[in-house]
Design a protein around this motif. Structure first.
Motif, PDB file in Angstrom:
ATOM      1  N   HIS A 235     -20.462 -39.813 -21.078  1.00 20.19           N
ATOM      2  CA  HIS A 235     -19.907 -38.688 -21.843  1.00 20.19           C
ATOM      3  C   HIS A 235     -20.197 -38.919 -23.322  1.00 20.19           C
ATOM      4  CE1 HIS A 235     -16.851 -41.729 -22.584  1.00 20.19           C
ATOM      5  NE2 HIS A 235     -16.479 -41.009 -23.633  1.00 20.19           N
TER       6      HIS A 235
ATOM      7  N   ASP B 118     -18.393 -38.082 -27.406  1.00 24.79           N
ATOM      8  CA  ASP B 118     -17.219 -37.649 -28.147  1.00 24.79           C
ATOM      9  C   ASP B 118     -17.659 -36.954 -29.430  1.00 24.79           C
ATOM     10  OD1 ASP B 118     -15.218 -39.091 -26.418  1.00 24.79           O
ATOM     11  OD2 ASP B 118     -16.403 -40.794 -27.106  1.00 24.79           O
TER      12      ASP B 118
ATOM     13  N   HIS C  99     -22.107 -42.477 -24.004  1.00 26.24           N
ATOM     14  CA  HIS C  99     -21.799 -43.838 -23.569  1.00 26.24           C
ATOM     15  C   HIS C  99     -21.057 -43.796 -22.243  1.00 26.24           C
ATOM     16  CE1 HIS C  99     -18.772 -42.283 -26.367  1.00 26.24           C
ATOM     17  NE2 HIS C  99     -17.848 -42.870 -25.616  1.00 26.24           N
TER      18      HIS C  99
HETATM   19 FE   LIG Z   1     -15.873 -42.033 -25.432  1.00 30.85          FE
END
Ligand SMILES: [Fe+2]
Length: 326
Positions: A142, A144, A215
């Motif tokens: 995913h 961020d 990551h």
């Molecule tokens: Fe993360």
């Protein structure tokens, strides 16, 4: 004494490259087992989240929110939750601890004062999350929107860190994350690992990466305690707003903007557009529905997961020890 061990190179490259630091807070009394139990008990109950996950760290979507109660509604206290993490397959997330606990707020302020002094960055929207997670638990591929520092306090986790460039996600996918849409699925390809930085993050180490670098994380065979510290720099906030504006242009006007080829001259207009839209509409209404709890815990059998009726349980492969989850 500083909290982070810096060099002139890491001071210069902070927020721009993958960087591995050592830090001095792994032995802090703030994060001893008893301190963590006490923290959970005095913490706003709604801000403690518990999750479980499937057994294949490359499969997306096998992630359930749980209740911090037994099936009969009995609350699990800090000690019972800690026992559940030790014996189960759980991911405990204490969100925004720096907004709820004065001692952690003080630490978080010291960290960001040091970051500002050493790197010259101005840090906004600082958010310290405490992650207490089970042996072999994982978080799938995913990315961020904010900047992230991952501080390891206890246990070892393997971190797979990928470049934040085209080829690892599409414009539509990253816009979906900025807009908090339902389709924030980020498909993973094992071939990505050829270009990953793969590191076993140990107590006393901290890893940080450029904004939006994808990551994934796989815990070693022990309980892990980590701090996930998020923040925005003015540059990161600008970038997040460009992605948000591009997402609106694609979804509302059928355009096909590209982050890599975003014309610099249009960026201020996009920022105004993104801010105005958020202000007027209260934000883009995607289809994301908040996760609803899918399981309860059993304080008599720490780590045992009681799935709700109709929920498909995660089944360990034959190679894994039985009794990790029921
Ligand atoms: Fe993360």
């Amino acid at each position: 004494m500083t909290l982070i061990n810096w060099t002139p190179e890491t001071q210069r490259a902070f927020t721009r490259e993958n960087l591995l630091f050592t830090h001095n807070i792994a032995d802090s009394d703030l994060f001893s087992e008893e301190a963590l139990i006490a923290l959970i008990d005095r913490y706003p109950r709604d801000s403690v989240e518990v999750f479980t996950m499937g057994y294949d760290p490359t499969v997306f979507g096998e992630w359930y929110l749980g209740r911090k109660t037994a099936k009969d509604g009995t609350e699990l206290d800090g000690r019972a939750l800690m026992e559940a993490v030790k014996h189960g397959r759980l991911w405990l997330n204490l969100r925004r601890v720096n907004h709820a606990d004065p001692a952690v707020a003080d630490l978080c302020d010291r960290i960001f004062a040091e970051v500002a002094e050493k790197t010259g960055t101005h840090n906004l929207k600082t958010d310290l999350g405490l992650l207490i997670s089970s042996p072999n638990a994982h978080v799938v591929y995913h990315l961020d929107m904010p900047m992230v520092m991952l501080w390891q306090v206890r246990g070892v986790k393997k971190v797979y860190l990928y470049p934040a460039d085209a080829g690892f996600f599409t414009d539509r996918q990253i816009e979906g994350i900025a807009l908090r849409e339902s389709d924030e699925n980020l498909p993973y390809d094992p071939a990505f690992d050829d270009r990953a930085m793969i590191h076993d993050l140990k107590p006393g180490e901290m890893l940080t990466w450029p904004q939006n670098a994808p990551h994934r994380i796989v815990n070693g065979d022990m309980v892990n305690v980590s701090l996930s510290i998020e923040f925005m720099t003015p540059r990161a906030l600008w970038h997040a707003n460009i992605i948000y504006a591009n997402g609106l242009l694609r979804r509302l006007f059928g355009l096909n903007p590209s982050l890599a080829r975003s014309p610099k001259i249009l960026e201020p207009l996009k920022i105004v557009f993104a801010r105005a839209y958020k202000l007027m509409s209260g934000g883009f209404k995607g289809h994301k529905s908040p996760l609803t709890p899918a399981f309860s815990l059993d304080p008599q059998r720490p780590g045992t997961i009681i799935y709700d009726d109709g929920v498909t349980p995660f089944v360990p492969p034959a190679s894994q020890k039985p009794g990790k989850a029921a």
